[in-house]
Design a protein around this motif. Structure first.
Motif, mmCIF file in Angstrom:
data_model
loop_
_atom_site.group_PDB
_atom_site.id
_atom_site.type_symbol
_atom_site.label_atom_id
_atom_site.label_comp_id
_atom_site.label_asym_id
_atom_site.label_seq_id
_atom_site.Cartn_x
_atom_site.Cartn_y
_atom_site.Cartn_z
ATOM 1 N N GLY A 1 0.697 -1.148 -0.073
ATOM 2 C CA GLY A 1 0.071 0.008 -0.062
ATOM 3 C C GLY A 1 0.725 1.500 -0.037
ATOM 4 O O GLY A 1 0.645 2.383 -0.667
ATOM 5 N N ILE A 2 2.125 1.159 0.706
ATOM 6 C CA ILE A 2 2.958 2.493 0.946
ATOM 7 C C ILE A 2 3.649 2.439 -0.581
ATOM 8 O O ILE A 2 3.611 3.836 -1.231
ATOM 9 C CB ILE A 2 4.065 2.272 1.655
ATOM 10 C CG1 ILE A 2 3.353 2.252 3.366
ATOM 11 C CG2 ILE A 2 5.041 3.210 1.695
ATOM 12 C CD1 ILE A 2 4.142 1.897 4.290
ATOM 13 N N VAL A 3 3.989 1.325 -1.246
ATOM 14 C CA VAL A 3 4.602 1.674 -2.621
ATOM 15 C C VAL A 3 3.225 2.099 -3.639
ATOM 16 O O VAL A 3 3.544 3.162 -4.388
ATOM 17 C CB VAL A 3 4.961 0.410 -3.219
ATOM 18 C CG1 VAL A 3 5.438 0.256 -4.711
ATOM 19 C CG2 VAL A 3 6.091 0.003 -2.287
ATOM 20 N N ALA A 4 2.070 1.779 -3.487
ATOM 21 C CA ALA A 4 0.982 2.197 -4.562
ATOM 22 C C ALA A 4 0.623 3.502 -4.125
ATOM 23 O O ALA A 4 0.578 4.296 -5.157
ATOM 24 C CB ALA A 4 -0.013 1.073 -4.076
ATOM 25 N N MET A 5 0.822 4.041 -2.741
ATOM 26 C CA MET A 5 0.363 5.327 -2.447
ATOM 27 C C MET A 5 1.449 6.105 -3.198
ATOM 28 O O MET A 5 1.244 7.322 -3.943
ATOM 29 C CB MET A 5 0.546 5.689 -1.028
ATOM 30 C CG MET A 5 -0.082 6.939 -0.645
ATOM 31 S SD MET A 5 -1.648 7.156 -0.912
ATOM 32 C CE MET A 5 -2.643 6.194 0.427
ATOM 33 N N LEU A 6 2.983 5.774 -3.157
ATOM 34 C CA LEU A 6 3.922 6.740 -3.632
ATOM 35 C C LEU A 6 4.014 6.913 -5.053
ATOM 36 O O LEU A 6 4.045 8.106 -5.957
ATOM 37 C CB LEU A 6 5.239 6.008 -3.303
ATOM 38 C CG LEU A 6 5.850 6.258 -1.773
ATOM 39 C CD1 LEU A 6 6.941 5.385 -1.613
ATOM 40 C CD2 LEU A 6 5.916 7.640 -1.450
ATOM 41 N N TRP A 7 3.440 5.503 -5.655
ATOM 42 C CA TRP A 7 3.055 5.577 -7.315
ATOM 43 C C TRP A 7 1.993 6.684 -7.742
ATOM 44 O O TRP A 7 2.034 7.052 -8.648
ATOM 45 C CB TRP A 7 2.908 4.136 -7.494
ATOM 46 C CG TRP A 7 2.978 3.888 -9.171
ATOM 47 C CD1 TRP A 7 2.920 4.681 -10.007
ATOM 48 C CD2 TRP A 7 2.865 2.480 -9.714
ATOM 49 N NE1 TRP A 7 2.872 3.846 -11.318
ATOM 50 C CE2 TRP A 7 2.666 2.621 -11.000
ATOM 51 C CE3 TRP A 7 2.605 1.400 -9.041
ATOM 52 C CZ2 TRP A 7 2.584 1.553 -11.923
ATOM 53 C CZ3 TRP A 7 2.565 0.227 -10.023
ATOM 54 C CH2 TRP A 7 2.606 0.279 -11.367
ATOM 55 N N MET A 8 1.037 6.343 -6.650
ATOM 56 C CA MET A 8 -0.136 7.347 -7.219
ATOM 57 C C MET A 8 0.197 8.700 -7.019
ATOM 58 O O MET A 8 -0.277 9.550 -8.011
ATOM 59 C CB MET A 8 -1.231 7.288 -6.128
ATOM 60 C CG MET A 8 -2.627 7.676 -5.940
ATOM 61 S SD MET A 8 -3.612 7.773 -4.834
ATOM 62 C CE MET A 8 -2.629 8.901 -3.523
ATOM 63 N N VAL A 9 1.083 9.239 -6.144
ATOM 64 C CA VAL A 9 1.451 10.664 -6.200
ATOM 65 C C VAL A 9 2.384 10.963 -7.442
ATOM 66 O O VAL A 9 1.811 11.960 -7.977
ATOM 67 C CB VAL A 9 2.325 10.974 -4.999
ATOM 68 C CG1 VAL A 9 3.049 12.377 -4.874
ATOM 69 C CG2 VAL A 9 1.405 10.843 -3.707
ATOM 70 N N LEU A 10 2.998 10.189 -7.869
ATOM 71 C CA LEU A 10 3.581 10.234 -9.185
ATOM 72 C C LEU A 10 2.619 10.381 -10.596
ATOM 73 O O LEU A 10 2.758 10.986 -11.462
ATOM 74 C CB LEU A 10 4.665 9.203 -9.532
ATOM 75 C CG LEU A 10 5.988 9.265 -8.710
ATOM 76 C CD1 LEU A 10 6.903 8.307 -8.998
ATOM 77 C CD2 LEU A 10 6.844 10.728 -8.935
ATOM 78 N N ALA A 11 1.735 9.548 -10.538
ATOM 79 C CA ALA A 11 0.726 9.430 -11.453
ATOM 80 C C ALA A 11 -0.314 10.585 -11.678
ATOM 81 O O ALA A 11 -1.037 10.873 -12.414
ATOM 82 C CB ALA A 11 -0.056 8.446 -11.419
ATOM 83 N N LEU A 12 -0.266 11.325 -10.327
ATOM 84 C CA LEU A 12 -1.125 12.492 -10.140
ATOM 85 C C LEU A 12 -0.234 13.716 -11.146
ATOM 86 O O LEU A 12 -1.185 14.671 -11.424
ATOM 87 C CB LEU A 12 -1.307 12.996 -9.012
ATOM 88 C CG LEU A 12 -2.322 12.423 -8.101
ATOM 89 C CD1 LEU A 12 -2.265 12.784 -6.530
ATOM 90 C CD2 LEU A 12 -3.743 12.295 -8.766
ATOM 91 N N ILE A 13 0.880 13.540 -11.568
ATOM 92 C CA ILE A 13 1.551 14.550 -12.195
ATOM 93 C C ILE A 13 1.050 14.628 -13.668
ATOM 94 O O ILE A 13 0.643 13.453 -14.185
ATOM 95 C CB ILE A 13 3.157 14.402 -12.270
ATOM 96 C CG1 ILE A 13 3.557 14.506 -10.799
ATOM 97 C CG2 ILE A 13 3.879 15.338 -13.069
ATOM 98 C CD1 ILE A 13 4.914 14.083 -10.558
#
Length: 82
Positions: free
Chosen positions: A9-21
C-alpha cells in the motif's frame, strides 16, 4: 500478510502521487491492478490471522482502497489518457 499488504500500500501510494502529475496519468492503468493485488493480499491477511494481529492488514486494505479510488477518479477526469 499484514506487513506485506502495508508495504504494498505504501508503494502504491507513492506511485499514485507520481501518477497525479500531468502527462503521467497513464501510470494509473498499471497502478489500479497493482493496488487491487495489494487489497487482495490484505483481505487474505485479515481472514487468516488471529484477531489481535489484523491491524497491519487493515491498514494495508485502507491504503490500497484509497489508491484504487483516487486512481479511478484520476482516470475518469483525464478521459483515461492523461
Amino acid at each position: 500478510m499484514g506487513l506485506i499488504s502495508l508495504l504494498w500500500g505504501i508503494v502504491a501510494m507513492l506511485w499514485m502521487v507520481l501518477a497525479l502529475i500531468p502527462l503521467l496519468g497513464w501510470g494509473n492503468w498499471f497502478l489500479i491492478p497493482f493496488a487491487a493485488v495489494g487489497a487482495i493480499i490484505a483481505a487474505v491477511g485479515i481472514l487468516f490471522t488471529r484477531t489481535e494481529h489484523r491491524g497491519r492488514a487493515k491498514a494495508g486494505l485502507v491504503l490500497n482502497g484509497i489508491v484504487i479510488v483516487v486512481g479511478i477518479i484520476r482516470l475518469s477526469l483525464g478521459g483515461g489518457i492523461v
